[in-house]
Scaffold this active site. Sequence first.
Site, PDB file in Angstrom:
ATOM      1  N   LYS A 279      -0.724  12.720   4.976  1.00 20.02           N
ATOM      2  CA  LYS A 279      -1.679  11.781   5.542  1.00 20.02           C
ATOM      3  C   LYS A 279      -2.715  12.551   6.364  1.00 20.02           C
ATOM      4  CE  LYS A 279      -1.314   7.122   7.495  1.00 20.02           C
ATOM      5  NZ  LYS A 279      -0.378   6.155   8.084  1.00 20.02           N
ATOM      6  N   GLU A 365       7.295  -9.148   7.994  1.00 21.07           N
ATOM      7  CA  GLU A 365       7.075 -10.180   8.999  1.00 21.07           C
ATOM      8  C   GLU A 365       8.096 -11.303   8.914  1.00 21.07           C
ATOM      9  OE1 GLU A 365       3.242  -8.021   8.282  1.00 21.07           O
ATOM     10  OE2 GLU A 365       4.751  -8.946   6.981  1.00 21.07           O
ATOM     11  N   ARG A 393       2.277 -14.617   6.950  1.00 18.24           N
ATOM     12  CA  ARG A 393       3.309 -14.274   5.972  1.00 18.24           C
ATOM     13  C   ARG A 393       4.684 -14.786   6.412  1.00 18.24           C
ATOM     14  NH1 ARG A 393       2.279  -8.264   3.868  1.00 18.24           N
ATOM     15  NH2 ARG A 393       2.221  -9.303   1.871  1.00 18.24           N
TER      16      ARG A 393
END
Length: 624
Positions: A279, A365, A393
């Site tokens: 990353k 979630e 969600r």
Amino acid sequence: MLDRINSPADVAKLGFNELVALAGEIRNQIIDTCAANGGHLAPSLGTVDLTLALYSIFNPERDKIIWDVGHQAYTHKILTGRKDRFKTLRTKGGITGFPKMSESPCDAFGVGHASTSISAAVGMAIERDMLKQNHKVIAVIGDGAFTGGEAYEGLNYAGTMGKNIIVILNDNEMSIDKNVGAMSEYLARIRIDPQYNKVKKDLQEFITQSLPFGETLWKAGDSLKDGIYAALTPGSLFEFLGYTYVGPIDGHNILFMKEVFEKARDLEGPVLIHVRTTKGKGFDFAENEPDKFHGVGKFNRKTGEMVKKPGAAPSYTEIFSQALIELAGKNPRISAITAAMPSGTGLKAFSNVYPERFFDVGIAEEHAMTMAAGMAAAGGKPVVALYSTFAQRAYDQIVHDVCLQNLPVTICLDRGGLVGADGPTHHGVFDYSYLRHIPNLVVMAPKDENELRNMLYTAMEHNGPIAVRYPRGSATGVPVDEGFKKLEIGKGEIISQESKSVVLLAVGSMVKHSIRAAEILREANIYTTVVNMRFIKPLDTALLDELVKDARLVVTLEENALAGGFGSGVLEYLADKGLNTAQVMRFGIQDSFIEQGSCPELLDLCGLMPQQIADGIAKKYGEL
């Protein structure tokens, strides 16, 4: 090199050295643009080489390539006809920060929320086969999105269906498997060898069809093979789900990835290619602090320092974080939960002080909300901190697991309202509407820093579900009081009262805009009452009764969708009371998805700036 790329097909014509040079140019463009505009820097830097290798073999003008979430898709945008407009990334009228079907035919699926790519890919593969087409369908999903439940639902179903799809797992942090090196490359080469797969298939057919009890023998062999295989080779989970697993492979080795992708293209059935990337690759600041540079605002490319407005007030997120730490020091039952957003929600600081009471469940979630319900049912005081857009969600869990059982879960909704450059996938403009109608749930929004602190304290003292919604960015800058004050549930406050003829009922971020609009109206000799309603639910009906009876015009103001929001609640109450609802004027967000841009630009677009509010009220008042 970038000047020579006018379509994705041009990438396939390049040699290795040209691809390496192109990767460097693309990284520079991504860094420069994110430094100027902000954006998802580290994820997109990590996938430059992966994207170039992928587009050397597949063509997004023909093949369907879905970039999960879209954090890592900037190279995709540059290579698919948007290099000249890339400098407009995340600006009003510019290109979006995420793939969007209406922006380019190469954007196979609109994204922005995590874990959707595999399910979408399965759907596309089903339609492709029904239409007897032969293009490839590829889902590129990061390890973070791979923690989401929908990713596993899609993964499981794709394995069951046996469709020809390719899933590329971009692993830059989760360390699913550490066997990167010569042996894993050797295993990868074996697995993508067509001869290997043909021998495996022929052996299965011979044993099951030619030998007595062949099926039983093959299954018994499978059981033995699975135990040995799981111990010795990576990716056995995916093999068990029906995938040909390849990897892990170096996501910055363009030549080897091209070889893998080329051979995977011709394999039958679902294939999962596990790619390891770094990353922030190519930008030292981002490589050293990938979390800090995951999603950034404007920054100085030379120093890596974020550009901040001088003298800016603390953010609402920071105020929430500090208040929760203070409250947790007084109550050992308070815990904090988030879904892969510890820094974004301010809970990173909480985790440093109370690590045993902090829980990051990943991009899950639904699980976060039901886990909180379980903690509350067992005597805890859990606080679930989510971005408003992601709390959508967990709607079923809020209804069924939290509110139906009337459990003391506090839902803190950061990024409520318009969030700016991340655009329509991230605006938190539906929460008043999707929460207001749920029984047992209290919904409130603060006008400033102190009210946020007091609302959080009130939530900790409340024995039932409660939601606190606050905006992104700097708070109002008022001095922060010491200690906390418990608010009376469902009671608003009158900010100013010069005349009962025009009543401004505001919630949350719109309170300060209402105060300023009232000042502008005063200059036009229109005098008002300004009310901070505080509570979207329950409404302060006693205050409404008192104010509405003498009003010629009642104005509601919210940074939320008008459909089903705060203003709708006021209208419903007035209609039920038999009052004249024609005297009500509502300010909020109309029935449309709002584009990206700065928050002031978007508030102006929605008619929610103080001057616009004042002009609208003056016009309406003059018509009465």
